[in-house]
Write an enzyme that holds these catalytic residues in place. Structure first.
Site, mmCIF file in Angstrom:
data_model
loop_
_atom_site.group_PDB
_atom_site.id
_atom_site.type_symbol
_atom_site.label_atom_id
_atom_site.label_comp_id
_atom_site.label_asym_id
_atom_site.label_seq_id
_atom_site.Cartn_x
_atom_site.Cartn_y
_atom_site.Cartn_z
ATOM 1 N N ARG A 101 0.632 -1.241 -0.256
ATOM 2 C CA ARG A 101 0.032 0.033 -0.041
ATOM 3 C C ARG A 101 0.723 1.397 -0.115
ATOM 4 O O ARG A 101 0.444 2.167 0.562
ATOM 5 C CB ARG A 101 -1.010 -0.105 1.289
ATOM 6 C CG ARG A 101 -2.129 -0.851 1.040
ATOM 7 C CD ARG A 101 -3.240 -0.356 -0.031
ATOM 8 N NE ARG A 101 -4.063 -1.548 -0.215
ATOM 9 C CZ ARG A 101 -5.276 -1.784 0.630
ATOM 10 N NH1 ARG A 101 -5.769 -1.024 1.241
ATOM 11 N NH2 ARG A 101 -5.857 -2.762 0.273
ATOM 12 N N ARG B 60 -4.146 6.257 0.228
ATOM 13 C CA ARG B 60 -4.792 7.353 1.062
ATOM 14 C C ARG B 60 -4.018 8.157 1.895
ATOM 15 O O ARG B 60 -4.007 9.436 2.215
ATOM 16 C CB ARG B 60 -5.933 7.055 1.767
ATOM 17 C CG ARG B 60 -7.111 6.676 0.790
ATOM 18 C CD ARG B 60 -8.224 5.947 1.680
ATOM 19 N NE ARG B 60 -7.518 4.702 2.134
ATOM 20 C CZ ARG B 60 -8.429 3.812 2.767
ATOM 21 N NH1 ARG B 60 -9.592 4.080 3.113
ATOM 22 N NH2 ARG B 60 -7.702 2.619 3.095
ATOM 23 N N ASP C 202 -6.365 -3.873 -7.630
ATOM 24 C CA ASP C 202 -6.900 -4.680 -6.543
ATOM 25 C C ASP C 202 -7.078 -6.021 -6.585
ATOM 26 O O ASP C 202 -7.005 -6.685 -7.933
ATOM 27 C CB ASP C 202 -8.346 -3.958 -6.067
ATOM 28 C CG ASP C 202 -8.396 -4.293 -4.703
ATOM 29 O OD1 ASP C 202 -8.046 -3.440 -3.774
ATOM 30 O OD2 ASP C 202 -9.087 -5.287 -4.377
ATOM 31 N N TYR D 98 -14.078 -13.404 0.227
ATOM 32 C CA TYR D 98 -14.703 -12.189 -0.236
ATOM 33 C C TYR D 98 -16.266 -12.687 -1.271
ATOM 34 O O TYR D 98 -17.192 -12.041 -0.966
ATOM 35 C CB TYR D 98 -14.173 -11.140 -0.984
ATOM 36 C CG TYR D 98 -12.885 -10.221 -0.184
ATOM 37 C CD1 TYR D 98 -13.614 -9.602 0.405
ATOM 38 C CD2 TYR D 98 -11.791 -10.566 -0.145
ATOM 39 C CE1 TYR D 98 -12.760 -8.567 1.346
ATOM 40 C CE2 TYR D 98 -10.890 -9.866 0.742
ATOM 41 C CZ TYR D 98 -11.583 -8.886 1.323
ATOM 42 O OH TYR D 98 -10.625 -8.098 2.012
HETATM 43 O O1 CP3 Z 1 0.270 0.122 -3.255
HETATM 44 C C1 CP3 Z 1 -0.262 -1.026 -3.223
HETATM 45 O O2 CP3 Z 1 0.093 -1.779 -2.605
HETATM 46 C C2 CP3 Z 1 -0.955 -1.450 -4.586
HETATM 47 C C3 CP3 Z 1 -2.129 -1.400 -4.740
HETATM 48 C C4 CP3 Z 1 -3.216 -2.306 -3.793
HETATM 49 C C5 CP3 Z 1 -4.422 -2.173 -3.529
HETATM 50 N N1 CP3 Z 1 -4.780 -3.192 -3.062
HETATM 51 C C6 CP3 Z 1 -4.948 -0.688 -3.562
HETATM 52 C C7 CP3 Z 1 -5.877 -0.418 -2.775
HETATM 53 C C8 CP3 Z 1 -2.780 -3.599 -3.627
HETATM 54 C C9 CP3 Z 1 -1.779 -4.662 -3.810
HETATM 55 C C10 CP3 Z 1 -3.963 -4.266 -3.054
HETATM 56 C C11 CP3 Z 1 -4.292 -5.499 -2.590
HETATM 57 C C12 CP3 Z 1 -5.512 -5.874 -1.702
HETATM 58 N N2 CP3 Z 1 -6.786 -5.464 -1.931
HETATM 59 C C13 CP3 Z 1 -5.652 -6.717 -0.626
HETATM 60 C C14 CP3 Z 1 -4.353 -7.654 0.031
HETATM 61 C C15 CP3 Z 1 -3.513 -6.973 0.682
HETATM 62 C C16 CP3 Z 1 -3.941 -6.573 1.968
HETATM 63 O O3 CP3 Z 1 -4.254 -5.424 2.239
HETATM 64 O O4 CP3 Z 1 -4.281 -7.534 2.721
HETATM 65 C C17 CP3 Z 1 -6.975 -6.916 -0.285
HETATM 66 C C18 CP3 Z 1 -7.244 -7.739 1.012
HETATM 67 C C19 CP3 Z 1 -7.466 -5.979 -0.796
HETATM 68 C C20 CP3 Z 1 -9.215 -5.621 -0.698
HETATM 69 C C21 CP3 Z 1 -9.401 -4.340 -0.388
HETATM 70 N N3 CP3 Z 1 -9.142 -3.237 -1.361
HETATM 71 C C22 CP3 Z 1 -9.691 -3.829 0.694
HETATM 72 C C23 CP3 Z 1 -9.747 -4.676 2.056
HETATM 73 C C24 CP3 Z 1 -9.887 -2.593 0.736
HETATM 74 C C25 CP3 Z 1 -10.264 -1.688 1.502
HETATM 75 C C26 CP3 Z 1 -9.547 -1.245 2.779
HETATM 76 C C27 CP3 Z 1 -9.017 0.130 3.164
HETATM 77 O O5 CP3 Z 1 -7.884 0.363 3.157
HETATM 78 O O6 CP3 Z 1 -10.138 0.914 3.016
HETATM 79 C C28 CP3 Z 1 -9.742 -2.175 -0.661
HETATM 80 C C29 CP3 Z 1 -9.524 -0.805 -1.204
HETATM 81 C C30 CP3 Z 1 -8.154 -0.240 -1.702
HETATM 82 N N4 CP3 Z 1 -7.306 -0.948 -2.535
HETATM 83 C C31 CP3 Z 1 -7.246 1.022 -1.499
HETATM 84 C C32 CP3 Z 1 -6.398 0.979 -2.010
HETATM 85 C C33 CP3 Z 1 -5.149 2.044 -2.053
HETATM 86 C C34 CP3 Z 1 -8.169 2.214 -0.642
HETATM 87 C C35 CP3 Z 1 -9.109 2.745 -1.730
HETATM 88 C C36 CP3 Z 1 -9.461 4.123 -1.352
HETATM 89 O O7 CP3 Z 1 -10.491 4.291 -0.335
HETATM 90 O O8 CP3 Z 1 -8.844 5.060 -1.931
#
Ligand code: CP3
Length: 349
Positions: A25, A29, A75, A152
């Site tokens: 990540r 944000r 994602d 999911y």
């Molecule tokens: O910078 C990076 O790591 C690359 C981008 C990336 C994202 N998601 C962007 C994202 C990667 C590699 C992921 C993987 C991902 N997505 C996982 C595995 C890693 C982990 O965190 O365990 C999982 C479980 C997801 C599913 C997911 N996507 C969730 C649970 C959420 C919401 C959680 C949160 O932080 O709000 C997302 C949204 C998400 N994916 C965001 C980002 C930057 C936040 C979106 C936003 O509100 O702008």
């Protein structure tokens, strides 16, 4: 073929000029430029599905910090979305699907997406980012682990509630999880190979909810599908020289089994010691991790001390990629990330 990138070299347990570091990540944000672009675009999915936006967000952290790798901005839920489940993000609630899976017939009817058509936006992002990076940094491609995706899909959403429905299915109807895996494994193989062909130089699998399973469920729903993915991906000329990283969060006690699946590296969460994981895996794989993400909320000198402690815990020898044990949280001050990177690069290798 040897790489000039320390990140790739560390994954192969070759000597490095300095210890490589990137952060899960690292785009997101906590960066004001991310929040600004997301607002301009409309929302997270508008960043994700627009390759120019996704490219820009991928590059934001590597412009700001001296990171050793970029990770594709996408994602893990793109595959279930491409299977027709309808991905949505509701502010404050995390990901949700418009449709969830509760029956074998529904699972059997799911299509296996063709990445070239159904996930073209991701492959376009990989191509544009690779062009922009122009060999300066390697790009990490990724996918979700089949169990985490299935969790999911069965739950419809999840996260905060620890997936009660998905875990009930594991116990009452494990064949439903296996039917989903029978779709997700080939979908993931095709997706990772397509990312490799489009320019990704390393491939990571996120099995973020591995820690929810009892040992038998872990073997059946995590180890077996991951082994099949790694074996088939590694056998393909498109990915033979692209190191693979397996991140199974909450599965520290399974490190020996995970280390034997054929991937070059394991991602490690912050609840276990890197030295213990190194011993458990007989030093046969590289390790990526594992600073507690909350250390980024501490004052800078405490953060720097915590970084040194992780490096000391890994110990001497090659094969360490510095990372957090999970993702950067939105409340982190970007300056702390800069301090972290500086401390890692200043440490002896
Ligand atoms: O910078 C990076 O790591 C690359 C981008 C990336 C994202 N998601 C962007 C994202 C990667 C590699 C992921 C993987 C991902 N997505 C996982 C595995 C890693 C982990 O965190 O365990 C999982 C479980 C997801 C599913 C997911 N996507 C969730 C649970 C959420 C919401 C959680 C949160 O932080 O709000 C997302 C949204 C998400 N994916 C965001 C980002 C930057 C936040 C979106 C936003 O509100 O702008």
């Amino acid at each position: 073929m040897s790489s000039r990138h320390d990140f790739i070299r560390a994954l192969r347990r070759e000597p490095v000029t300095r210890r490589p570091v990137w952060l899960m990540r690292q785009a997101g944000r906590y960066l004001p430029e991310y929040r600004a672009l997301r607002q301009h675009a409309g929302g997270f999915l508008d960043l994700l599905k627009n390759p120019d936006n996704a490219c820009e967000v991928t590059l934001q952290p590597v412009r700001r910090f001296d990171l050793d790798a970029a990770i594709l901005f996408a994602d893990i839920l793109t595959i279930p979305d491409a299977m027709g489940l309808g991905l949505e993000f509701v502010a404050g609630r995390g990901p949700l699907f418009r449709r969830s899976i509760s029956r074998l017939t529904e699972a059997r009817a799911l299509p296996v997406p063709d990445p070239q058509t159904d996930l073209a936006y991701v492959l376009d992002t990989v191509k544009i980012v690779t062009q922009e990076l122009d060999g300066r940094l390697p790009l990490i491609g990724f996918a979700g682990g089949p169990w985490t995706l299935a969790a999911y899909m069965l739950e419809g959403g999840g996260g905060a509630r620890e997936f009660p429905r998905a875990r009930a299915v594991v116990n009452a109807q494990p064949e439903l999880v296996e039917v989903l895996a029978a779709k997700l494994v080939p979908a993931t193989i095709a997706y990772l190979l397509a990312q490799a062909r489009a320019g990704a130089e390393a491939l990571m699998l996120f099995e973020s909810w591995a820690g929810l399973l009892a040992p038998e469920g872990f073997r059946r729903h995590v180890l077996a599908p991951l082994e099949e993915i790694v074996t088939v991906v590694k056998a393909d000329p498109a990915a033979q020289d692209k190191p693979m990283i397996l991140f199974a969060k909450g599965a520290g006690q399974h490190a020996a089994a995970l280390g034997g699946l054929g991937a070059e590296a394991l991602g490690v969460d912050w609840t276990v010691s890197l030295a213990d994981v190194r011993r458990a895996t007989n030093n046969h794989v590289a390790l990526q991790g594992n600073l507690d993400p909350a250390a980024l909320l501490a004052p800078e000198d405490a953060l720097r001390a915590a970084v040194r402690a992780v490096i000391a815990d890994f110990g001497p020898g090659p094969g360490h990629v510095f990372n957090l044990g999970h993702g950067v949280t939105p409340d982190v001050d970007p300056e702390r990330v800069g301090a972290l990177v500086d401390e890692v690069h200043g440490a002896p290798v």
